[in-house]
Design a protein around this motif. Structure first.
Motif, short mmCIF file in Angstrom:
data_model
loop_
_atom_site.label_atom_id
_atom_site.label_comp_id
_atom_site.label_asym_id
_atom_site.label_seq_id
_atom_site.Cartn_x
_atom_site.Cartn_y
_atom_site.Cartn_z
N ILE A 19 5.59 -1.81 9.39
CA ILE A 19 6.78 -1.35 8.70
C ILE A 19 7.81 -0.90 9.72
O ILE A 19 7.54 -0.01 10.54
N GLY A 20 8.97 -1.53 9.69
CA GLY A 20 10.02 -1.19 10.65
C GLY A 20 10.85 -0.02 10.17
O GLY A 20 11.11 0.10 8.98
N GLY A 21 11.28 0.83 11.10
CA GLY A 21 12.11 1.99 10.76
C GLY A 21 11.31 3.03 10.00
O GLY A 21 10.08 3.08 10.09
N PRO A 60 15.16 -2.17 -4.38
CA PRO A 60 14.05 -3.13 -4.27
C PRO A 60 13.98 -3.75 -2.88
O PRO A 60 15.00 -3.84 -2.19
N GLY A 61 12.79 -4.15 -2.50
CA GLY A 61 12.63 -4.90 -1.25
C GLY A 61 12.69 -4.07 0.01
O GLY A 61 12.80 -4.60 1.11
N CYS A 62 12.64 -2.75 -0.14
CA CYS A 62 12.75 -1.89 1.05
C CYS A 62 11.43 -1.19 1.38
O CYS A 62 11.43 -0.11 1.94
N SER A 63 10.33 -1.78 0.99
CA SER A 63 8.99 -1.42 1.46
C SER A 63 8.26 -0.29 0.74
O SER A 63 7.31 0.26 1.30
N LYS A 64 8.63 0.02 -0.49
CA LYS A 64 7.88 1.05 -1.21
C LYS A 64 6.41 0.63 -1.37
O LYS A 64 5.50 1.42 -1.07
N THR A 65 6.20 -0.60 -1.81
CA THR A 65 4.83 -1.08 -1.99
C THR A 65 4.08 -1.13 -0.65
O THR A 65 2.93 -0.72 -0.54
N THR A 66 4.79 -1.63 0.35
CA THR A 66 4.17 -1.75 1.68
C THR A 66 3.79 -0.38 2.23
O THR A 66 2.73 -0.22 2.84
N LEU A 67 4.62 0.62 2.00
CA LEU A 67 4.31 1.98 2.46
C LEU A 67 3.05 2.51 1.78
O LEU A 67 2.19 3.12 2.42
N ILE A 202 9.13 -7.35 13.75
CA ILE A 202 7.84 -7.45 13.06
C ILE A 202 7.66 -8.84 12.44
O ILE A 202 6.63 -9.48 12.61
N HIS A 203 8.72 -9.33 11.80
CA HIS A 203 8.57 -10.60 11.09
C HIS A 203 8.74 -11.82 11.99
O HIS A 203 8.62 -12.95 11.53
N THR A 204 9.01 -11.60 13.27
CA THR A 204 9.04 -12.74 14.20
C THR A 204 7.86 -12.67 15.17
O THR A 204 7.77 -13.49 16.08
N GLY A 227 14.49 -5.17 3.78
CA GLY A 227 13.36 -5.67 4.56
C GLY A 227 12.91 -7.03 4.05
O GLY A 227 12.62 -7.95 4.82
N ALA A 228 12.89 -7.17 2.72
CA ALA A 228 12.48 -8.44 2.12
C ALA A 228 13.48 -9.54 2.48
O ALA A 228 13.10 -10.67 2.78
N ASP A 229 14.79 -9.20 2.48
CA ASP A 229 15.81 -10.18 2.86
C ASP A 229 15.61 -10.64 4.31
O ASP A 229 15.77 -11.81 4.63
N LEU A 230 15.28 -9.67 5.17
CA LEU A 230 15.12 -9.99 6.60
C LEU A 230 13.90 -10.88 6.82
O LEU A 230 13.93 -11.80 7.64
N GLU A 231 12.86 -10.60 6.04
CA GLU A 231 11.67 -11.45 6.12
C GLU A 231 12.04 -12.88 5.73
O GLU A 231 11.66 -13.84 6.40
N GLY A 232 12.84 -12.99 4.67
CA GLY A 232 13.30 -14.30 4.22
C GLY A 232 14.19 -14.98 5.26
O GLY A 232 14.11 -16.20 5.46
P1 ATP Z 1 10.17 -3.65 -5.13
O1 ATP Z 1 10.93 -2.44 -5.55
O2 ATP Z 1 10.90 -4.94 -5.39
O3 ATP Z 1 8.73 -3.66 -5.55
P2 ATP Z 1 9.47 -2.65 -2.54
O4 ATP Z 1 10.43 -1.59 -2.13
O5 ATP Z 1 8.15 -2.23 -3.06
O6 ATP Z 1 10.17 -3.63 -3.53
P3 ATP Z 1 8.00 -4.26 -0.70
O7 ATP Z 1 7.34 -5.07 -1.78
O8 ATP Z 1 7.17 -3.26 -0.02
O9 ATP Z 1 9.30 -3.59 -1.28
O10 ATP Z 1 8.65 -5.19 0.38
C1 ATP Z 1 8.89 -6.56 0.16
C2 ATP Z 1 8.67 -7.35 1.43
O11 ATP Z 1 9.67 -7.02 2.39
C3 ATP Z 1 7.34 -7.02 2.06
O12 ATP Z 1 6.56 -8.18 2.01
C4 ATP Z 1 7.63 -6.64 3.48
O13 ATP Z 1 7.04 -7.55 4.35
C5 ATP Z 1 9.13 -6.75 3.64
N1 ATP Z 1 9.66 -5.45 4.11
C6 ATP Z 1 10.38 -4.57 3.40
N2 ATP Z 1 10.71 -3.49 4.13
C7 ATP Z 1 10.14 -3.67 5.34
C8 ATP Z 1 10.09 -2.91 6.54
N3 ATP Z 1 10.68 -1.69 6.64
N4 ATP Z 1 9.41 -3.41 7.59
C9 ATP Z 1 8.80 -4.61 7.51
N5 ATP Z 1 8.81 -5.38 6.41
C10 ATP Z 1 9.47 -4.94 5.33
#
Ligand code: ATP
Length: 269
Positions: A19-21, A60-67, A202-204, A227-232
């Motif tokens: 997880i970045g940042g 969305p997409g800012c790593s809540k699930t990943t955290l 991280i994603h590279t 984060g999800a956009d950057l991965e994409g």
């Molecule tokens: P949602 O609200 O849509 O469920 P979320 O906040 O739970 O989104 P995640 O599902 O954790 O977001 O993140 C989506 C993808 O984006 C993950 O697969 C992850 O690889 C990437 N991503 C998001 N934030 C980061 C981060 N800070 N560092 C690395 N990867 C990230």
């Protein structure tokens, strides 16, 4: 991972380094999730009761699930994940059963993390105008009261911590915020330029990059990217390289720029 009746139990492999940042946030989660599980005796010695519930909110997409997964992994806890929207859409009574069963399984597999995605669907404000048809309002209420009963029933030292995520914190019922429930509310912000740089790195990690790739520059060019956009974006840069030449042996700077030109951010100011 084994999946039973919509409840996924996983031993998460995601680590804090993926997880970045979000340094500060990771530290807070380490203390709130990892410490009570790994150092339960210290908490008992000082008479501190750990938080039972943590609410993560942010776009969305800012790593809540990943955290949540990383916290479970670091604490070596079992990870159970439920989607609020999915519970909500079950037949009458099924959602509550699934909820109770998940807590039961989590107790057996403790230490455990139970993660609720889209928590606002499980616990919409009662009596509010949540956009639900009146017939469905009671479904939310019953789910919420089941959740509250289960959370109130968690003994202090059961080693179960509930994490919930939402993009709409204001849509969540205030009953969830009472003491002993979601005591810790953490905002997960979109990444700034430095964090975007870390996420891009991280994603590279697994990609073969040309010497001219300047990820700092890419980070500067990706304001409002999640984060999800950057991965994409990283994936797209790789695809651009392959479209150009299927036998390419690295991804170059111009591939990232082309990917940036074709993809926009999902956030707005
Ligand atoms: P949602 O609200 O849509 O469920 P979320 O906040 O739970 O989104 P995640 O599902 O954790 O977001 O993140 C989506 C993808 O984006 C993950 O697969 C992850 O690889 C990437 N991503 C998001 N934030 C980061 C981060 N800070 N560092 C690395 N990867 C990230």
């Amino acid at each position: 991972p084994s999946i039973t009746r919509g409840v996924a139990k996983e031993v998460s492999k995601v680590s804090w380094d993926d997880i970045g940042g979000l340094k500060d946030l990771k530290r807070k989660l380490q203390q709130a999730v990892e410490w009570p599980i790994k150092h339960a005796d210290s908490f008992a010695r000082l008479g501190i009761s750990p938080v039972r519930g943590i609410l993560l909110h942010g776009p969305p997409g800012c790593s809540k699930t990943t955290l949540a997964k990383a916290a479970a992994h670091a604490a070596q806890a079992s990870f159970f994940s439920l989607s609020g929207a999915e519970l909500y859409s079950k037949y009458v009574g099924e959602g509550e059963t699934l909820l109770r069963r998940t807590f039961q399984k989590a107790r057996l597999a403790a230490p455990s993390i139970i993660f609720f995605d889209e928590a606002d669907a499980i616990a919409p404000k009662r009596g509010g105008h949540g956009g639900n048809s009146s017939g469905n309002a009671t479904v939310g209420e019953r789910l919420l009261s089941t959740l509250l009963t289960e959370m109130d029933g968690l003994e202090l030292a059961t080693g179960i911590i509930v994490l919930a995520a939402t993009n709409r914190p204001h849509a969540i019922d205030a009953a969830l915020m009472r003491p002993g429930r979601f005591d810790l509310v953490l905002y997960v912000p979109p990444p700034d330029s430095e964090s975007r740089y870390e996420i891009l790195r991280i994603h590279t990690r697994q990609m073969k990059l040309g010497a001219d790739v300047d990820l700092r520059r890419v980070a500067e060019l990706t304001d409002l990217f999640t984060g999800a956009d950057l991965e994409g974006l990283c994936r797209e840069a790789g695809m651009v390289a392959l479209r150009e030449n299927l036998s390419a042996d690295s991804v170059s700077g111009h591939h990232f720029l082309a990917a940036r030109a074709s993809l926009g951010p999902s956030l707005t100011t």
